[in-house]
Design a protein around this motif. Structure first.
Motif, PDB file in Angstrom:
ATOM      1  N   GLY A 184      18.999   3.171   3.649  1.00 23.14           N
ATOM      2  CA  GLY A 184      19.897   2.287   2.931  1.00 23.14           C
ATOM      3  C   GLY A 184      19.300   0.994   2.431  1.00 23.14           C
ATOM      4  O   GLY A 184      20.012   0.149   1.883  1.00 23.14           O
ATOM      5  N   MET A 185      18.011   0.815   2.596  1.00 23.50           N
ATOM      6  CA  MET A 185      17.386  -0.424   2.134  1.00 23.50           C
ATOM      7  C   MET A 185      16.944  -0.313   0.683  1.00 23.50           C
ATOM      8  O   MET A 185      16.569   0.761   0.217  1.00 23.50           O
ATOM      9  N   ALA A 186      16.974  -1.444  -0.009  1.00 18.46           N
ATOM     10  CA  ALA A 186      16.305  -1.537  -1.302  1.00 18.46           C
ATOM     11  C   ALA A 186      14.837  -1.808  -1.002  1.00 18.46           C
ATOM     12  O   ALA A 186      14.520  -2.656  -0.168  1.00 18.46           O
ATOM     13  N   VAL A 187      13.957  -1.089  -1.665  1.00 17.33           N
ATOM     14  CA  VAL A 187      12.545  -1.129  -1.281  1.00 17.33           C
ATOM     15  C   VAL A 187      11.664  -1.557  -2.451  1.00 17.33           C
ATOM     16  O   VAL A 187      11.734  -0.990  -3.546  1.00 17.33           O
ATOM     17  N   ALA A 188      10.831  -2.557  -2.185  1.00 14.74           N
ATOM     18  CA  ALA A 188       9.801  -2.964  -3.133  1.00 14.74           C
ATOM     19  C   ALA A 188       8.494  -2.319  -2.720  1.00 14.74           C
ATOM     20  O   ALA A 188       8.039  -2.496  -1.587  1.00 14.74           O
ATOM     21  N   VAL A 189       7.921  -1.560  -3.623  1.00 15.17           N
ATOM     22  CA  VAL A 189       6.682  -0.831  -3.374  1.00 15.17           C
ATOM     23  C   VAL A 189       5.544  -1.616  -4.006  1.00 15.17           C
ATOM     24  O   VAL A 189       5.494  -1.782  -5.228  1.00 15.17           O
ATOM     25  N   ILE A 190       4.642  -2.105  -3.194  1.00 14.45           N
ATOM     26  CA  ILE A 190       3.538  -2.925  -3.690  1.00 14.45           C
ATOM     27  C   ILE A 190       2.218  -2.198  -3.517  1.00 14.45           C
ATOM     28  O   ILE A 190       1.930  -1.653  -2.445  1.00 14.45           O
ATOM     29  N   ASP A 191       1.423  -2.189  -4.575  1.00  7.80           N
ATOM     30  CA  ASP A 191       0.085  -1.613  -4.515  1.00  7.80           C
ATOM     31  C   ASP A 191      -0.760  -2.303  -5.584  1.00  7.80           C
ATOM     32  O   ASP A 191      -0.235  -3.068  -6.406  1.00  7.80           O
ATOM     33  N   LEU A 192      -2.039  -2.029  -5.594  1.00  6.22           N
ATOM     34  CA  LEU A 192      -2.918  -2.647  -6.585  1.00  6.22           C
ATOM     35  C   LEU A 192      -2.538  -2.267  -8.010  1.00  6.22           C
ATOM     36  O   LEU A 192      -2.607  -3.081  -8.926  1.00  6.22           O
ATOM     37  N   ASP A 193      -2.124  -1.020  -8.191  1.00 11.32           N
ATOM     38  CA  ASP A 193      -1.799  -0.485  -9.513  1.00 11.32           C
ATOM     39  C   ASP A 193      -0.319  -0.121  -9.550  1.00 11.32           C
ATOM     40  O   ASP A 193       0.113   0.782  -8.840  1.00 11.32           O
ATOM     41  N   ASP A 203       5.375   7.688  -8.414  1.00  8.77           N
ATOM     42  CA  ASP A 203       5.870   8.820  -7.627  1.00  8.77           C
ATOM     43  C   ASP A 203       6.769   8.341  -6.492  1.00  8.77           C
ATOM     44  O   ASP A 203       7.814   8.950  -6.208  1.00  8.77           O
ATOM     45  N   THR A 204       6.356   7.272  -5.823  1.00 13.29           N
ATOM     46  CA  THR A 204       7.144   6.754  -4.701  1.00 13.29           C
ATOM     47  C   THR A 204       8.480   6.206  -5.172  1.00 13.29           C
ATOM     48  O   THR A 204       9.543   6.576  -4.653  1.00 13.29           O
ATOM     49  N   THR A 205       8.453   5.319  -6.155  1.00 16.91           N
ATOM     50  CA  THR A 205       9.702   4.733  -6.631  1.00 16.91           C
ATOM     51  C   THR A 205      10.581   5.773  -7.311  1.00 16.91           C
ATOM     52  O   THR A 205      11.803   5.760  -7.160  1.00 16.91           O
ATOM     53  N   GLY A 206       9.956   6.700  -8.029  1.00 11.74           N
ATOM     54  CA  GLY A 206      10.729   7.741  -8.705  1.00 11.74           C
ATOM     55  C   GLY A 206      11.485   8.619  -7.730  1.00 11.74           C
ATOM     56  O   GLY A 206      12.664   8.945  -7.946  1.00 11.74           O
ATOM     57  N   SER A 207      10.819   9.002  -6.634  1.00 17.73           N
ATOM     58  CA  SER A 207      11.483   9.869  -5.653  1.00 17.73           C
ATOM     59  C   SER A 207      12.623   9.135  -4.966  1.00 17.73           C
ATOM     60  O   SER A 207      13.664   9.734  -4.657  1.00 17.73           O
ATOM     61  N   GLY A 243       0.818  -1.212   0.000  1.00 21.79           N
ATOM     62  CA  GLY A 243       0.000   0.000   0.000  1.00 21.79           C
ATOM     63  C   GLY A 243       0.846   1.254   0.000  1.00 21.79           C
ATOM     64  O   GLY A 243       0.530   2.241   0.664  1.00 21.79           O
ATOM     65  N   ALA A 244       1.934   1.224  -0.754  1.00 23.26           N
ATOM     66  CA  ALA A 244       2.940   2.290  -0.672  1.00 23.26           C
ATOM     67  C   ALA A 244       2.899   3.270  -1.831  1.00 23.26           C
ATOM     68  O   ALA A 244       3.849   4.016  -2.054  1.00 23.26           O
ATOM     69  N   ALA A 245       1.809   3.299  -2.574  1.00 26.81           N
ATOM     70  CA  ALA A 245       1.711   4.257  -3.678  1.00 26.81           C
ATOM     71  C   ALA A 245       1.570   5.684  -3.176  1.00 26.81           C
ATOM     72  O   ALA A 245       1.953   6.634  -3.861  1.00 26.81           O
ATOM     73  N   ARG A 246       1.032   5.825  -1.970  1.00 22.36           N
ATOM     74  CA  ARG A 246       0.769   7.176  -1.445  1.00 22.36           C
ATOM     75  C   ARG A 246       0.675   7.127   0.068  1.00 22.36           C
ATOM     76  O   ARG A 246       0.733   6.055   0.679  1.00 22.36           O
ATOM     77  N   GLY A 247       0.519   8.278   0.671  1.00 21.82           N
ATOM     78  CA  GLY A 247       0.228   8.362   2.092  1.00 21.82           C
ATOM     79  C   GLY A 247       1.285   7.775   2.998  1.00 21.82           C
ATOM     80  O   GLY A 247       2.490   7.916   2.769  1.00 21.82           O
ATOM     81  N   ALA A 286       3.871   5.324   1.337  1.00 23.83           N
ATOM     82  CA  ALA A 286       4.898   6.012   0.549  1.00 23.83           C
ATOM     83  C   ALA A 286       5.947   6.639   1.454  1.00 23.83           C
ATOM     84  O   ALA A 286       7.151   6.580   1.168  1.00 23.83           O
ATOM     85  N   ALA A 287       5.505   7.252   2.539  1.00 26.86           N
ATOM     86  CA  ALA A 287       6.446   7.878   3.475  1.00 26.86           C
ATOM     87  C   ALA A 287       7.363   6.835   4.100  1.00 26.86           C
ATOM     88  O   ALA A 287       8.569   7.064   4.263  1.00 26.86           O
ATOM     89  N   ILE A 288       6.813   5.680   4.445  1.00 28.19           N
ATOM     90  CA  ILE A 288       7.638   4.617   5.023  1.00 28.19           C
ATOM     91  C   ILE A 288       8.639   4.100   3.998  1.00 28.19           C
ATOM     92  O   ILE A 288       9.817   3.889   4.306  1.00 28.19           O
ATOM     93  N   ALA A 289       8.192   3.887   2.773  1.00 29.42           N
ATOM     94  CA  ALA A 289       9.093   3.397   1.726  1.00 29.42           C
ATOM     95  C   ALA A 289      10.254   4.355   1.520  1.00 29.42           C
ATOM     96  O   ALA A 289      11.420   3.937   1.414  1.00 29.42           O
ATOM     97  N   ARG A 290       9.953   5.644   1.453  1.00 35.97           N
ATOM     98  CA  ARG A 290      11.024   6.634   1.258  1.00 35.97           C
ATOM     99  C   ARG A 290      11.989   6.645   2.436  1.00 35.97           C
ATOM    100  O   ARG A 290      13.207   6.784   2.253  1.00 35.97           O
TER     101      ARG A 290
END
Length: 252
Positions: A29-38, A44-48, A12-16, A19-23
């Motif tokens: 220093g972690m590599a982060v996989a951002v998972i969401d329905l779409d 925006d999250t992965t790009g930033s 649920g890291a596309a926003r809100g 997204a803040a936790i992923a960033r």
């Protein structure tokens, strides 16, 4: 922090909050996989994260779908390395009073929050056990204490607290901790939708909420991200099975 070799999954890291936790985890220093329905909604999250010099990838998955979860976790392991940090943040609301709440409203909320967290945790725990290190952070809510119009959401969030404590007991001997964060009023699209449902201006709802919060303000996604970063870090190895209320003051 010695997290450069860690791979994290945030649902649920596309926003809100997600997204803040992923960033924040990427900044640590972690590599982060951002998972969401779409998957495209995660851009925006992965790009930033990537623009800031971090490593992130986006995947589409319904966390309540067993096959989709297993495929997503396998994809993360292949692309970024075995995931040893998991933040179960994906969530939805279908608010209504009990006599108007449909069975579908109930099932949708419980499936995303509870079934989704179960499926994701089960899918990653093997990687964590093999590594001898793991951090599972589940997003609960102050609504777990009861909230009018949210019987489904409150039940799911309370269930996550019991789920968290059980994971801590089962997985602790393998170097895996499990904790929950229970946010209070956080300024997100979800709380804005609540204002709309109540027929209120969002600014008015935030002011009303802030008036009841000890620190005199509502929360922001970064407030939750800071707490998640601690619980996901190396230094939190002796903190497990806990529910941290991040609500700006005492809860009832």
């Amino acid at each position: 922090m010695n997290t450069k070799r860690r791979t994290a999954i945030v649902t649920g890291a596309a926003r809100g909050i997600g997204a803040a936790i992923a960033r924040r985890l990427a900044a640590d220093g972690m590599a982060v996989a951002v998972i969401d329905l779409d998957e495209s909604a995660c851009a925006d999250t992965t790009g930033s994260i990537n623009d800031a010099g971090g490593t992130a990838m986006a995947l589409a998955a319904d966390v309540a779908d067993e096959a989709a979860v297993n495929k997503a976790v396998a994809g993360v392991a292949d692309a970024l390395g075995p995931p040893t940090v998991l933040v179960n943040n994906a969530g939805v609301t279908r608010d209504d009073l009990l006599f108007k709440m449909t069975a579908q409203d109930w099932d949708t909320v419980v499936n995303v929050h509870l079934r989704g967290s179960f499926l994701m945790s089960r899918a990653v725990q093997g990687h964590m056990v093999e590594a001898g290190f793991g951090r599972i952070v589940n997003l609960s809510s102050t609504s777990a204490l009861g909230n009018r119009g949210q019987a489904n959401y409150a039940a799911a969030k309370a269930g996550l607290q019991g789920f968290t404590k059980t994971l801590a007991i089962e997985l602790g001997r393998y170097g895996v901790t499990a904790n929950a964060i229970a946010p209070g009023f956080i300024e997100t699209e979800m709380t804005a939708a609540t204002a709309q449902r109540l027929g209120m201006d969002f600014a008015d709802l935030k002011k009303a909420a802030a008036d009841q919060i000890a620190v005199g303000r509502t929360g922001r996604p970064d407030d939750i991200a800071h707490a998640a970063a601690f619980l996901a870090g190396e230094e939190a190895g002796f903190v497990s099975g806990q529910v941290l209320y991040v609500a700006g003051g005492p809860t009832n």
